[in-house]
Design a protein around this motif. Structure first.
Motif, PDB file in Angstrom:
ATOM      1  N   UNK A   1       0.857  -1.180   0.000  1.00 28.46           N
ATOM      2  CA  UNK A   1       0.000   0.000   0.000  1.00 28.46           C
ATOM      3  C   UNK A   1       0.897   1.235   0.000  1.00 28.46           C
ATOM      4  N   UNK A   2       0.397   2.378  -0.365  1.00 31.45           N
ATOM      5  CA  UNK A   2       1.259   3.573  -0.425  1.00 31.45           C
ATOM      6  C   UNK A   2       1.921   3.866   0.922  1.00 31.45           C
ATOM      7  N   UNK A   3       3.170   4.287   0.859  1.00 32.55           N
ATOM      8  CA  UNK A   3       3.874   4.741   2.051  1.00 32.55           C
ATOM      9  C   UNK A   3       4.707   5.961   1.674  1.00 32.55           C
ATOM     10  N   UNK A   4       4.931   6.809   2.691  1.00 28.33           N
ATOM     11  CA  UNK A   4       5.543   8.113   2.431  1.00 28.33           C
ATOM     12  C   UNK A   4       7.037   8.004   2.173  1.00 28.33           C
ATOM     13  N   UNK A   5       7.471   8.700   1.173  1.00 27.76           N
ATOM     14  CA  UNK A   5       8.891   9.008   1.000  1.00 27.76           C
ATOM     15  C   UNK A   5       9.150  10.429   1.503  1.00 27.76           C
ATOM     16  N   UNK A   6       8.239  11.342   1.142  1.00 27.39           N
ATOM     17  CA  UNK A   6       8.310  12.719   1.658  1.00 27.39           C
ATOM     18  C   UNK A   6       6.888  13.258   1.718  1.00 27.39           C
ATOM     19  N   UNK A   7       6.350  13.330   2.928  1.00 27.08           N
ATOM     20  CA  UNK A   7       5.020  13.899   3.098  1.00 27.08           C
ATOM     21  C   UNK A   7       5.119  15.417   3.030  1.00 27.08           C
ATOM     22  N   UNK A   8       4.108  16.089   2.539  1.00 31.47           N
ATOM     23  CA  UNK A   8       4.165  17.557   2.469  1.00 31.47           C
ATOM     24  C   UNK A   8       4.193  18.172   3.862  1.00 31.47           C
TER      25      UNK A   8
ATOM     26  N   UNK B   1      -2.621   6.962  -3.725  1.00 33.01           N
ATOM     27  CA  UNK B   1      -3.462   5.757  -3.638  1.00 33.01           C
ATOM     28  C   UNK B   1      -3.074   4.735  -4.694  1.00 33.01           C
ATOM     29  N   UNK B   2      -3.266   3.472  -4.330  1.00 31.94           N
ATOM     30  CA  UNK B   2      -3.235   2.365  -5.289  1.00 31.94           C
ATOM     31  C   UNK B   2      -4.305   1.364  -4.867  1.00 31.94           C
ATOM     32  N   UNK B   3      -4.301   0.194  -5.458  1.00 33.77           N
ATOM     33  CA  UNK B   3      -5.395  -0.753  -5.206  1.00 33.77           C
ATOM     34  C   UNK B   3      -5.382  -1.311  -3.785  1.00 33.77           C
ATOM     35  N   UNK B   4      -4.282  -1.083  -3.032  1.00 33.19           N
ATOM     36  CA  UNK B   4      -4.195  -1.638  -1.687  1.00 33.19           C
ATOM     37  C   UNK B   4      -4.434  -0.605  -0.585  1.00 33.19           C
TER      38      UNK B   4
ATOM     39  N   UNK C   1       5.561   5.950  -2.275  1.00 34.00           N
ATOM     40  CA  UNK C   1       5.903   4.761  -3.043  1.00 34.00           C
ATOM     41  C   UNK C   1       4.931   3.653  -2.671  1.00 34.00           C
ATOM     42  N   UNK C   2       4.916   2.602  -3.458  1.00 33.51           N
ATOM     43  CA  UNK C   2       4.060   1.450  -3.208  1.00 33.51           C
ATOM     44  C   UNK C   2       4.204   0.478  -4.347  1.00 33.51           C
ATOM     45  N   UNK C   3       3.505  -0.629  -4.252  1.00 28.43           N
ATOM     46  CA  UNK C   3       3.529  -1.649  -5.308  1.00 28.43           C
ATOM     47  C   UNK C   3       2.093  -2.130  -5.527  1.00 28.43           C
ATOM     48  N   UNK C   4       1.464  -1.662  -6.595  1.00 30.64           N
ATOM     49  CA  UNK C   4       1.987  -0.852  -7.697  1.00 30.64           C
ATOM     50  C   UNK C   4       2.205   0.602  -7.298  1.00 30.64           C
ATOM     51  N   UNK C   5       2.886   1.374  -8.141  1.00 30.18           N
ATOM     52  CA  UNK C   5       3.215   2.764  -7.875  1.00 30.18           C
ATOM     53  C   UNK C   5       1.932   3.559  -7.671  1.00 30.18           C
ATOM     54  N   UNK C   6       1.818   4.309  -6.558  1.00 32.27           N
ATOM     55  CA  UNK C   6       0.576   5.050  -6.298  1.00 32.27           C
ATOM     56  C   UNK C   6       0.458   6.283  -7.182  1.00 32.27           C
TER      57      UNK C   6
END
Length: 1183
Positions: free
Chosen positions: A341-348, A416-419, A366-371
């Motif tokens: 699921x999406x996770x932060x690399x740099x939150x605003x 967002x992504x599908x997860x 980042x995430x898998x798939x790319x958000x």
């Protein structure tokens, strides 16, 4: 406030003129510091501070609370959407919003159903600067459905066959916890042969006759609703076969040779392989083309389950489980794919900009798939939001240029992504603020010379201010090699010297203004050890000393401490610490080691060490007496569940018989590396029967002891793992206290690993109301020592139990302890408050006790608030601060001391419990009676003339009533310091000035002045003054010869004094023999009873005292301390000088016969005493 400045230090250029240090603006945004005073003034867009989880499972039996808290300036308003549309809470009587909050409370306990409010909720917090939104909160009620009814046929199979007992629990929300038990609620034992799968089924690799039973029951525990459902019992019968044919392993689960598994990043990856076979197969795991992560890999269920915690994309790959027994092996490959699921690399991050500045909001995930990244402005998709010319969107970045105040807004980034999805709020706040320096003014820094000094200058402003530093009042120059400016405005001095001492000024400037702050730097001398302790080798039994002389800054406090081998010195009288040295007497072998002298001040620490070696007193060879050598050859025999026999071989006793052996154990499973005392046996034994605890991986070691000490430990024995068992004890220190009015916090001291007796340690927490008929409510928890019960009534007694359990079973039933739910403030004020005034400074207060039910907590006591509303005197009407008296426990009365007389007071009473105090009773007023006044504030004598003096005074500071009059008493004082007759004068209370006439010229007078109320006379004030001198008489007096300076006169005075002493002794002897002493009768007859108690210390009149020492003369004494009398122009002048109001002059005994006739009675306010007469007065009467 703090500036985000590139972490680069800037060195200052050299120059003779005052050097200015600048902080360049190298960033595009400011951070608002957490300074409360600063935050009060700054306008700020909303920020969500608290919200319910995205997936919010609620208990349908309790009210629904959906949290939404936010901060901002001005405070934000709140609104909600339900399933994407506006949620009008005013139209639903069951829904309320907390005041000053966005939190929703849905009251479904009185009516309504939880299913009605199932849906997706989102909160919006809005003020004039923008709008922040919460996550989408999916609200779902928990469910614990019943098992589907089914008919289960008995199972019959032969010994050695595999078996799977299906569970197939009902689908609940959240999913239930599965476990197998029998009719007696005892967990079914599991092993490598029998185990429960991840799906809840019970797997038998091969059955044995002892597996025959009719009560295999699968239970499903739904923790959220605290309910347990059970499946119909399954009957299994195992028939013994004549021959059990052994077979190689096959997998019961999973099926086939390969399978796939998908898991999300951050979750726990659980892989399972359960095999059947005879004999029972053993399972182990490998990862193809890789190794298993050491710190994140765990094996469960007798190695049939592989778990990897905090799984990441790097854990993807092929995992192989291998089942093996004596007849063969089989393997299964599980292909694992880790999605994310999406996770932060740099939150605003929030931006604070000034008008005209540039900035950027960056949102990277980042995430898998790319958000995918999408932006919102004030909760509205940015594509349809109002246009802002200062804003430009570039994928995951919003770039701002030349912002204005209207550019302030709250932006939302959605990744967002599908997860799943991430939502972050970040505001852009455009402010125009002059500089502010947040560092405290006149901060004093003390630094040791040559050690770095840092002078703080935390600041804020918009636009970003520049920072300038000056040294000294005249702006002394700062040199290049001395100062370093840090990114946050701090001035660094890498190598400060004595000349660095002084005042430093920090100046912050921007186009809106300037701010400055001064700090002081003081450089101290370093602490140095100028004489260090030296290495020493001494013979056993001798004395040794170590010297340690220290030089330090005299303004700092020095502490010198001695250590031995980095520990405190032994508490032994042989060690003596003097000013500069340590002395060790009667040195023994144990005294050898490293001795360290540590010198401490508040700013620095230095130390020096020396080694002490201890040798034998003589080199003569002697038998070696030493501690024993360690035992060896440890062996474990008779290994049982709860005992084992340990045997060993003793080491050499080194010429001192072994007195005992000490046995210690290590628990490699729970406390590896930590050894505990087990037991000890006499030195004649070399084996011991040891009692063991369940589920402990034991190792043992042995130490021998003789009269010289204890040996080193032996090498550890082999390990011995005891079988698991149910806990034999429950947690201690069980308590129940509420932290809020509607909860009960149950706490306990958890069991340690050694006490758990088995894997899977949990706690069954049970509670019910003490005075109700409710059934016990229970919940099972693990890895915690606290459980919070919500929704309880306020301050109700509860019975509480905490029972330990593990995978084997339950501990004995615990005893119930009593606790209370949370307290709330008392509801009722004390009634029937009445006051009994005892005197002008003391009153007694009574009240009726508050009903216990209304206290809603533990009664702490009562508080009386009382204050002086106004003085009854018109001169002193002013409000007074409230005072508080606390009366502990259930007292219903108390005393109020320290009141002021003639005053109007108000009071009220409040009851106090552990939460706080209740409402106040109605204010009760009362008055204190009049008291005596204080002394007049001031008394001074003005305008002296030949025969008059004018007195001026100020009224008493504390009249304590209505003044009725003033009393003035005065009397003359002659040149021999004797007091003349006392004159009493009454003066009206409205006067502050009075003139006394017809006084003697050139005469000193003593005045006693006090005020009166109806309660009596107050304290007096005294003063002295002299009428002016008659110049003619002063000229005549200057031509006189002072008789007191003549030698013949001094001799005559001594003879007369000796005669008086002899006569007094004769007089006292006659009186003691029974003769009546006529002088005493005369004095008793003339004594005035009103003047007997008049003393200086109780506010009345005493003797005149010399102006040099101001100490009163003893009563009855009329003689000056120097025993001299000044002679005037003629002998008659002595009588003239003594003339006063009554024309009398009191002289010492030598002149009574020559110049005075009979002694007349003193005035009523004189200083006669009822005590035995003084020698002078006695002589007056005798002559």
């Amino acid at each position: 406030m703090q500036l985000k400045i590139m972490p680069k230090k800037k060195h200052l250029p050299a120059g003779r003129a005052p050097l200015i240090l600048f902080l360049c603006q190298v960033i595009s945004a400011l951070e608002v510091p957490l300074d409360p005073k600063l935050l009060e003034d700054l306008v700020q867009p909303p920020t969500i501070t608290q919200q319910s989880p995205k997936d919010y499972i609620i208990d349908p039996r309790e009210n629904i609370v959906i949290q939404c808290e936010a901060k901002g300036k001005p405070p934000p308003s709140f609104s909600w959407t339900q399933n994407g549309t506006h949620f009008d809470i005013d139209k639903d009587p069951l829904v309320t919003m907390k005041p000053d909050s966005g939190t929703l409370i849905i009251n479904i306990m009185s009516e309504g159903k939880a299913e009605t409010y199932e849906g997706v909720y989102q909160c919006t917090a809005r003020n004039e600067r923008g709008a922040a939104i919460s996550n989408n909160i999916v609200v779902r009620p928990s469910r614990s459905p019943l098992w589907t009814k089914e008919k289960l046929e008995p199972m019959t199979l032969q010994n050695g066959q595999p078996l799977v007992l299906p569970c197939r629990p009902p689908v609940g929300l959240p999913p239930p916890i599965i476990f197998w038990m029998d009719n007696s609620f005892q967990r079914l034992p599991q092993s490598e042969r029998v185990s429960q799968g991840l799906n809840g089924d019970l797997y038998f690799s091969n059955v044995l006759p002892e597996d025959t039973r009719e009560d295999y029951i699968c239970y499903a525990r739904f923790n959220h609703t605290q309910t347990i459902q059970q499946k119909q019992p399954i009957s299994v019968k195992v028939i013994s076969a004549k021959s059990n044919r052994e077979r190689p392993p096959t997998f019961l689960t999973p099926e086939g040779n390969a399978s796939n598994k998908e898991e999300l990043r951050g979750n726990v990856l659980s892989l399972e392989c359960i095999a059947e076979g005879l004999p029972t197969p053993v399972v182990y795991w490998i990862k193809e083309d890789g190794t298993l992560p050491i710190n994140r890999t765990f094996y469960r269920n007798f190695q049939k389950t592989l778990q990897i915690i905090q799984v990441s994309e790097a854990d993807s790959g092929n995992y192989q489980c291998i089942a093996k027994n004596a007849l063969g092996a089989i393997h299964h490959t599980i292909s694992v794919t880790v999605k994310a699921a999406p996770y932060w690399i740099m939150a605003p991050q929030n931006l604070v900009l000034s008008p005209g500045e540039d900035g950027a909001l960056i949102c990277r995930a980042n995430g898998n798939p790319k958000p995918t990244i999408s932006w919102l402005s004030n909760g509205v998709p940015i594509e349809i939001a109002p246009d802002d010319p200062s804003r430009k969107i570039d994928g995951d970045t919003i770039i701002f240029s030349n912002v204005q105040e209207r550019s302030s807004a709250v932006y939302q980034c959605n990744a967002s992504n599908e997860y799943g999805y991430l939502l972050a709020n970040a505001f852009v706040n455009v402010l125009a603020e002059p500089p502010r320096i947040l560092t405290s003014a006149n901060t004093h820094y003390q630094v040791i010379a040559n050690r770095p000094a840092f002078l703080d200058c935390a600041f804020f402003g918009s636009p970003l201010p520049t920072i300038e530093w000056f040294k000294g009042a005249k702006g002394n120059a700062l040199h290049e090699d001395i100062y370093v400016l840090h990114e946050n405005g701090t001035l660094g001095i890498p190598v400060p010297q004595k000349e660095s001492t002084g005042t430093y000024t920090c100046v912050a400037k921007n186009k809106l203004g300037m701010a400055k702050n001064e700090v002081n730097l003081e450089i101290k001398d370093p602490t140095r050890i100028i004489k260090q302790p030296e290495y020493a080798v001494v013979q056993r039994g001798s004395t040794v000393s170590f010297e340690c002389k220290v030089k330090h800054d005299h303004t700092l406090i020095l502490t010198v401490t001695w250590l031995k081998d980095d520990h405190e010195l032994p508490s032994d009288g042989r060690f003596t610490v003097d000013k500069d040295q340590l002395v060790v007497a009667d040195v023994g072998d144990d005294d050898g080691g490293t001795y360290t002298c540590v010198a401490n001040t508040t700013l620095d620490t230095v130390s020096a060490s020396a080694v002490l070696g201890v040798v034998a007193p003589t080199p003569t060879p002697a038998p070696i007496y030493d501690v024993p050598d360690p035992p060896f050859d440890l062996e474990l025999t008779d290994q049982l569940d709860k005992s084992v026999q340990l045997s060993w071989t003793p080491g050499d006793d080194n010429n001192s018989p072994i007195t005992k052996f000490i046995i210690e154990y290590e628990d490699a499973m729970h406390e590896a590396g930590l050894w505990h005392y087990q037991t000890e046996v006499p030195g004649t034994q070399t084996r011991a029967q040891l009692k063991l605890s369940p589920y402990v991986n034991y190792s043992f070691r042995v130490m021998a002891e003789n009269s010289l000490g204890r040996s080193l430990p032996s090498q550890p024995s082999e390990q011995y793992l005891t079988k698991a068992a149910e806990p034999d004890k429950n947690p201690m220190t069980v308590e129940g206290l509420g932290s809020e009015p509607d909860n009960l916090v149950i706490t306990w001291k958890p069991l340690n690993g050694f006490e758990s007796n088995g894997p899977g340690l949990q706690y069954k927490v049970s509670w019910r109301q003490k005075d109700g008929d409710d059934e016990w409510t229970s919940v099972v928890v693990a890895n915690v020592s606290k459980y919070i019960v919500s929704g309880t009534p306020t301050f109700v007694p509860y019975l509480i139990k905490v029972q330990a359990l593990n995978d084997v079973g339950f501990a004995p039933e615990p005893a119930a302890v009593m606790g209370h739910s949370g307290e709330d403030l008392p509801m009722v004020a004390p009634r029937n408050v009445h006051v009994n005034v005892l005197n002008g400074t003391l009153a007694e207060v009574h009240w009726d006790p508050v009903p216990l039910k209304s206290i809603r907590g533990h009664l702490q006591g009562y508080r009386i608030y009382y204050w002086k509303a106004q003085s009854s005197s018109k001169r002193n009407r002013r409000h007074m601060e409230k005072k508080i008296l606390i009366f502990q426990g259930s007292k219903t009365h108390g005393m109020l001391p320290g009141l002021e007389p003639f005053s109007h007071y108000m009071l009220n009473v409040r009851v106090v419990n552990g939460k706080g105090e209740g409402p106040a009773s109605p204010d009760k007023d009362f008055n204190t009676p009049e008291g005596v006044p204080s002394a007049p504030s001031a008394l001074k004598i003005v305008n002296p003339t030949l025969d008059s003096l004018t007195l001026e005074w100020d009224p008493p500071r504390h009249p304590n009533g209505i003044l009725t009059e003033y009393t003035l008493k005065y009397q003359p004082i002659n040149s021999t310091h004797e007091l003349g007759p006392l004159i009493d004068l009454k003066i009206p209370a409205n006067k502050t000035r009075w003139t006394l006439k017809n006084l003697n010229f050139s005469t000193r007078y003593k005045f006693y002045f006090y005020a009166q109320t109806s309660a009596g006379s107050g304290s007096q004030i005294t003063e002295e003054a002299v009428t002016t001198v008659d110049e003619g008489k002063m000229a005549m007096a200057s031509r006189q010869v002072d008789i007191a300076t003549q030698g013949w006169f001094i001799g005559l005075m001594c003879a007369v004094a000796l005669l008086i002493l002899i006569l007094l002794i004769v007089c006292f002897i006659r009186r003691n023999k029974g003769g009546k002493y006529p002088v005493k009768e005369k004095e008793d007859a003339h004594a005035d009873p009103e003047i007997q108690p008049m003393k200086e210390d109780d506010g009345t009149f005493g003797e005149y005292s010399d102006a040099e020492d101001h100490k009163p003369l003893k009563k009855g004494s009329r003689t000056p301390s120097d025993r001299t009398v000044k002679k005037e122009d003629s002998d008659d002048s002595l009588v003239d000088y003594g003339e006063g109001v009554n024309g009398q002059f009191n002289e010492d005994g030598s002149f009574i016969g020559q110049y005075s006739g009979k002694k007349e009675k003193e005035p009523a306010e004189g200083n006669e005493s009822s005590e035995a007469p003084s020698p002078v007065n006695a002589m007056n009467s005798f002559v």
